[in-house]
Motif scaffolding. Sequence first.
Motif, PDB file in Angstrom:
ATOM      1  N   TYR A 139     -14.731   1.156  -0.128  1.00 20.91           N
ATOM      2  CA  TYR A 139     -14.081   1.986  -1.139  1.00 20.91           C
ATOM      3  C   TYR A 139     -12.634   1.526  -1.307  1.00 20.91           C
ATOM      4  O   TYR A 139     -11.966   1.170  -0.323  1.00 20.91           O
ATOM      5  N   PHE A 140     -12.148   1.542  -2.524  1.00 18.40           N
ATOM      6  CA  PHE A 140     -10.761   1.144  -2.755  1.00 18.40           C
ATOM      7  C   PHE A 140     -10.212   1.838  -3.990  1.00 18.40           C
ATOM      8  O   PHE A 140     -10.955   2.397  -4.810  1.00 18.40           O
ATOM      9  N   THR A 141      -8.901   1.820  -4.119  1.00 13.18           N
ATOM     10  CA  THR A 141      -8.198   2.434  -5.251  1.00 13.18           C
ATOM     11  C   THR A 141      -7.901   1.363  -6.286  1.00 13.18           C
ATOM     12  O   THR A 141      -7.393   0.292  -5.951  1.00 13.18           O
ATOM     13  N   LYS A 142      -8.212   1.679  -7.538  1.00 11.04           N
ATOM     14  CA  LYS A 142      -7.965   0.721  -8.621  1.00 11.04           C
ATOM     15  C   LYS A 142      -7.198   1.403  -9.746  1.00 11.04           C
ATOM     16  O   LYS A 142      -7.570   2.489 -10.188  1.00 11.04           O
ATOM     17  N   GLN A 143      -6.134   0.749 -10.198  1.00  3.90           N
ATOM     18  CA  GLN A 143      -5.386   1.271 -11.342  1.00  3.90           C
ATOM     19  C   GLN A 143      -6.188   1.021 -12.620  1.00  3.90           C
ATOM     20  O   GLN A 143      -6.620  -0.098 -12.890  1.00  3.90           O
ATOM     21  N   THR A 144      -6.390   2.077 -13.400  1.00  4.43           N
ATOM     22  CA  THR A 144      -7.227   1.972 -14.605  1.00  4.43           C
ATOM     23  C   THR A 144      -6.475   2.285 -15.884  1.00  4.43           C
ATOM     24  O   THR A 144      -7.072   2.368 -16.946  1.00  4.43           O
ATOM     25  N   GLY A 145      -5.162   2.462 -15.805  1.00  2.65           N
ATOM     26  CA  GLY A 145      -4.359   2.748 -16.992  1.00  2.65           C
ATOM     27  C   GLY A 145      -2.941   2.263 -16.785  1.00  2.65           C
ATOM     28  O   GLY A 145      -2.582   1.717 -15.733  1.00  2.65           O
ATOM     29  N   GLU A 146      -2.098   2.477 -17.791  1.00  2.00           N
ATOM     30  CA  GLU A 146      -0.718   2.018 -17.713  1.00  2.00           C
ATOM     31  C   GLU A 146       0.108   2.856 -16.743  1.00  2.00           C
ATOM     32  O   GLU A 146       0.996   2.362 -16.069  1.00  2.00           O
ATOM     33  N   ASP A 147      -0.182   4.153 -16.669  1.00  2.00           N
ATOM     34  CA  ASP A 147       0.577   5.031 -15.801  1.00  2.00           C
ATOM     35  C   ASP A 147       0.302   4.719 -14.332  1.00  2.00           C
ATOM     36  O   ASP A 147      -0.813   4.360 -13.961  1.00  2.00           O
ATOM     37  N   ALA A 173       0.848  -1.195   0.000  1.00  2.23           N
ATOM     38  CA  ALA A 173       0.000   0.000   0.000  1.00  2.23           C
ATOM     39  C   ALA A 173       0.875   1.232   0.000  1.00  2.23           C
ATOM     40  O   ALA A 173       0.919   1.980   0.963  1.00  2.23           O
ATOM     41  N   GLY A 174       1.591   1.439  -1.069  1.00  2.00           N
ATOM     42  CA  GLY A 174       2.486   2.579  -1.139  1.00  2.00           C
ATOM     43  C   GLY A 174       1.804   3.805  -1.684  1.00  2.00           C
ATOM     44  O   GLY A 174       0.822   3.725  -2.396  1.00  2.00           O
ATOM     45  N   CYS A 175       2.322   4.986  -1.321  1.00  2.00           N
ATOM     46  CA  CYS A 175       1.809   6.213  -1.931  1.00  2.00           C
ATOM     47  C   CYS A 175       2.219   6.228  -3.394  1.00  2.00           C
ATOM     48  O   CYS A 175       3.157   5.554  -3.803  1.00  2.00           O
ATOM     49  N   MET A 176       1.520   7.025  -4.185  1.00  2.00           N
ATOM     50  CA  MET A 176       1.628   6.885  -5.624  1.00  2.00           C
ATOM     51  C   MET A 176       2.774   7.709  -6.200  1.00  2.00           C
ATOM     52  O   MET A 176       2.610   8.602  -7.002  1.00  2.00           O
ATOM     53  N   ASP A 177       4.017   7.376  -5.791  1.00  2.79           N
ATOM     54  CA  ASP A 177       5.151   8.069  -6.363  1.00  2.79           C
ATOM     55  C   ASP A 177       5.996   7.159  -7.234  1.00  2.79           C
ATOM     56  O   ASP A 177       7.044   7.539  -7.710  1.00  2.79           O
ATOM     57  N   GLU A 178       5.537   5.938  -7.445  1.00  2.70           N
ATOM     58  CA  GLU A 178       6.209   5.031  -8.350  1.00  2.70           C
ATOM     59  C   GLU A 178       5.218   3.970  -8.794  1.00  2.70           C
ATOM     60  O   GLU A 178       4.195   3.738  -8.159  1.00  2.70           O
ATOM     61  N   ALA A 179       5.524   3.300  -9.903  1.00  6.01           N
ATOM     62  CA  ALA A 179       4.581   2.347 -10.473  1.00  6.01           C
ATOM     63  C   ALA A 179       4.466   1.103  -9.599  1.00  6.01           C
ATOM     64  O   ALA A 179       5.453   0.622  -9.052  1.00  6.01           O
ATOM     65  N   GLY A 214      -2.958  -4.864 -12.048  1.00  3.44           N
ATOM     66  CA  GLY A 214      -2.409  -3.628 -11.534  1.00  3.44           C
ATOM     67  C   GLY A 214      -2.765  -3.404 -10.080  1.00  3.44           C
ATOM     68  O   GLY A 214      -3.062  -4.325  -9.323  1.00  3.44           O
ATOM     69  N   TYR A 215      -2.749  -2.151  -9.709  1.00  2.93           N
ATOM     70  CA  TYR A 215      -2.880  -1.732  -8.323  1.00  2.93           C
ATOM     71  C   TYR A 215      -4.345  -1.776  -7.881  1.00  2.93           C
ATOM     72  O   TYR A 215      -5.191  -1.074  -8.432  1.00  2.93           O
ATOM     73  N   VAL A 216      -4.650  -2.602  -6.884  1.00  4.16           N
ATOM     74  CA  VAL A 216      -5.985  -2.660  -6.265  1.00  4.16           C
ATOM     75  C   VAL A 216      -5.741  -2.694  -4.762  1.00  4.16           C
ATOM     76  O   VAL A 216      -5.355  -3.714  -4.214  1.00  4.16           O
ATOM     77  N   ASN A 217      -5.973  -1.565  -4.088  1.00  4.23           N
ATOM     78  CA  ASN A 217      -5.567  -1.505  -2.692  1.00  4.23           C
ATOM     79  C   ASN A 217      -6.251  -0.337  -1.987  1.00  4.23           C
ATOM     80  O   ASN A 217      -7.190   0.233  -2.512  1.00  4.23           O
ATOM     81  N   ARG A 238       4.471  -2.734  -8.662  1.00  3.61           N
ATOM     82  CA  ARG A 238       5.345  -3.734  -9.244  1.00  3.61           C
ATOM     83  C   ARG A 238       4.688  -5.101  -9.366  1.00  3.61           C
ATOM     84  O   ARG A 238       5.327  -6.059  -9.717  1.00  3.61           O
ATOM     85  N   SER A 239       3.429  -5.214  -9.039  1.00  2.00           N
ATOM     86  CA  SER A 239       2.803  -6.529  -9.103  1.00  2.00           C
ATOM     87  C   SER A 239       1.307  -6.366  -9.220  1.00  2.00           C
ATOM     88  O   SER A 239       0.759  -5.288  -9.062  1.00  2.00           O
ATOM     89  N   GLU A 240       0.646  -7.480  -9.504  1.00  2.00           N
ATOM     90  CA  GLU A 240      -0.814  -7.483  -9.458  1.00  2.00           C
ATOM     91  C   GLU A 240      -1.244  -7.652  -8.011  1.00  2.00           C
ATOM     92  O   GLU A 240      -0.794  -8.548  -7.312  1.00  2.00           O
ATOM     93  N   HIS A 241      -2.109  -6.782  -7.542  1.00  2.90           N
ATOM     94  CA  HIS A 241      -2.572  -6.821  -6.167  1.00  2.90           C
ATOM     95  C   HIS A 241      -3.928  -7.492  -6.085  1.00  2.90           C
ATOM     96  O   HIS A 241      -4.675  -7.545  -7.048  1.00  2.90           O
ATOM     97  N   GLN A 242      -4.234  -7.969  -4.901  1.00  5.01           N
ATOM     98  CA  GLN A 242      -5.546  -8.533  -4.626  1.00  5.01           C
ATOM     99  C   GLN A 242      -6.097  -7.906  -3.354  1.00  5.01           C
ATOM    100  O   GLN A 242      -5.356  -7.638  -2.409  1.00  5.01           O
ATOM    101  N   LEU A 243      -7.384  -7.673  -3.349  1.00  2.00           N
ATOM    102  CA  LEU A 243      -8.066  -7.136  -2.181  1.00  2.00           C
ATOM    103  C   LEU A 243      -9.074  -8.172  -1.735  1.00  2.00           C
ATOM    104  O   LEU A 243      -9.964  -8.549  -2.498  1.00  2.00           O
ATOM    105  N   MET A 244      -8.938  -8.655  -0.513  1.00  2.00           N
ATOM    106  CA  MET A 244      -9.773  -9.755  -0.045  1.00  2.00           C
ATOM    107  C   MET A 244     -10.718  -9.271   1.047  1.00  2.00           C
ATOM    108  O   MET A 244     -10.302  -8.612   1.999  1.00  2.00           O
ATOM    109  N   LEU A 245     -11.993  -9.588   0.902  1.00  2.00           N
ATOM    110  CA  LEU A 245     -13.004  -9.283   1.903  1.00  2.00           C
ATOM    111  C   LEU A 245     -13.300 -10.575   2.657  1.00  2.00           C
ATOM    112  O   LEU A 245     -13.800 -11.538   2.083  1.00  2.00           O
ATOM    113  N   LEU A 246     -12.975 -10.579   3.939  1.00  2.00           N
ATOM    114  CA  LEU A 246     -13.149 -11.767   4.759  1.00  2.00           C
ATOM    115  C   LEU A 246     -14.248 -11.538   5.779  1.00  2.00           C
ATOM    116  O   LEU A 246     -14.586 -10.404   6.114  1.00  2.00           O
ATOM    117  N   GLN A 247     -14.792 -12.625   6.288  1.00  2.00           N
ATOM    118  CA  GLN A 247     -15.818 -12.550   7.325  1.00  2.00           C
ATOM    119  C   GLN A 247     -15.343 -13.332   8.547  1.00  2.00           C
ATOM    120  O   GLN A 247     -15.046 -14.516   8.464  1.00  2.00           O
TER     121      GLN A 247
END
Length: 218
Positions: free
Chosen positions: A66-74, A16-22, A51-54, A24-33
């Motif tokens: 609510y979550f952040t999702k990467q929607t482009g190459e940048d 969960a890094g701030c967005m100052d660099e690309a 891409g980034y899902v976090n 580096r992997s495909e992320h997963q967001l898991m909703l558990l009960q």
Amino acid sequence: MRIPFAVGLASTLLVAGCMDEAPRSEHQLMLLQLAHDQQPARLLSNISGPGYVNQPMFSQDGQWLYFTKQTGEDALATDIYQLNVALASNTKTTSLDATSAAIAPLLTTATGEFSATPHPTQPDQLTAVVVEPDGLQRLWTIQTRFDPQRGSMVGLLSKTPLWPELRDVGYHVQGNQGDVLVFQLENKQEPHRAVYQNAQGEQRVILRDIGRSLLRHP
């Protein structure tokens, strides 16, 4: 009593890094009960990239995640998405992506936005970091409302930044008195740092060389 919670996972240390660099992997967001009756945790939803899902945050009423999702190459091409928790909990499949009926965009801009955080005293408001056309990263307000035609929340971005002089924001936590604590990005003079701003706009550095996360203690 069963409690849903979200966990961000990645195949590298960049979770969960701030967005100052690309990313580096495909992320997963898991909703558990979780259950208090000694039953094991149950996987409700697994939200995948690419891409980034976090950066998951529940709404105050717990109905939306609510979550952040990467929607482009940048690296900065990210938007705020939402998960309908009830719908995701009752779906037959646990593997979800942006095409799922339980997932919808909350806010999209021409540049990018991330780190959506519910306002501590205004249930219909979020704050988020918006990447502006000139590269500034500042906090903006998102006003939310339920759209019955879409069956989801929609977000309207404020016309001006919440605190115009507070810049280079990666993460943030709002207080109840108009104050805020932010993760401020490194520059030529300073490393990553935690900066506190009071209701009068006065800023001071709390700690330098901090990790990439801020959380509000209940």
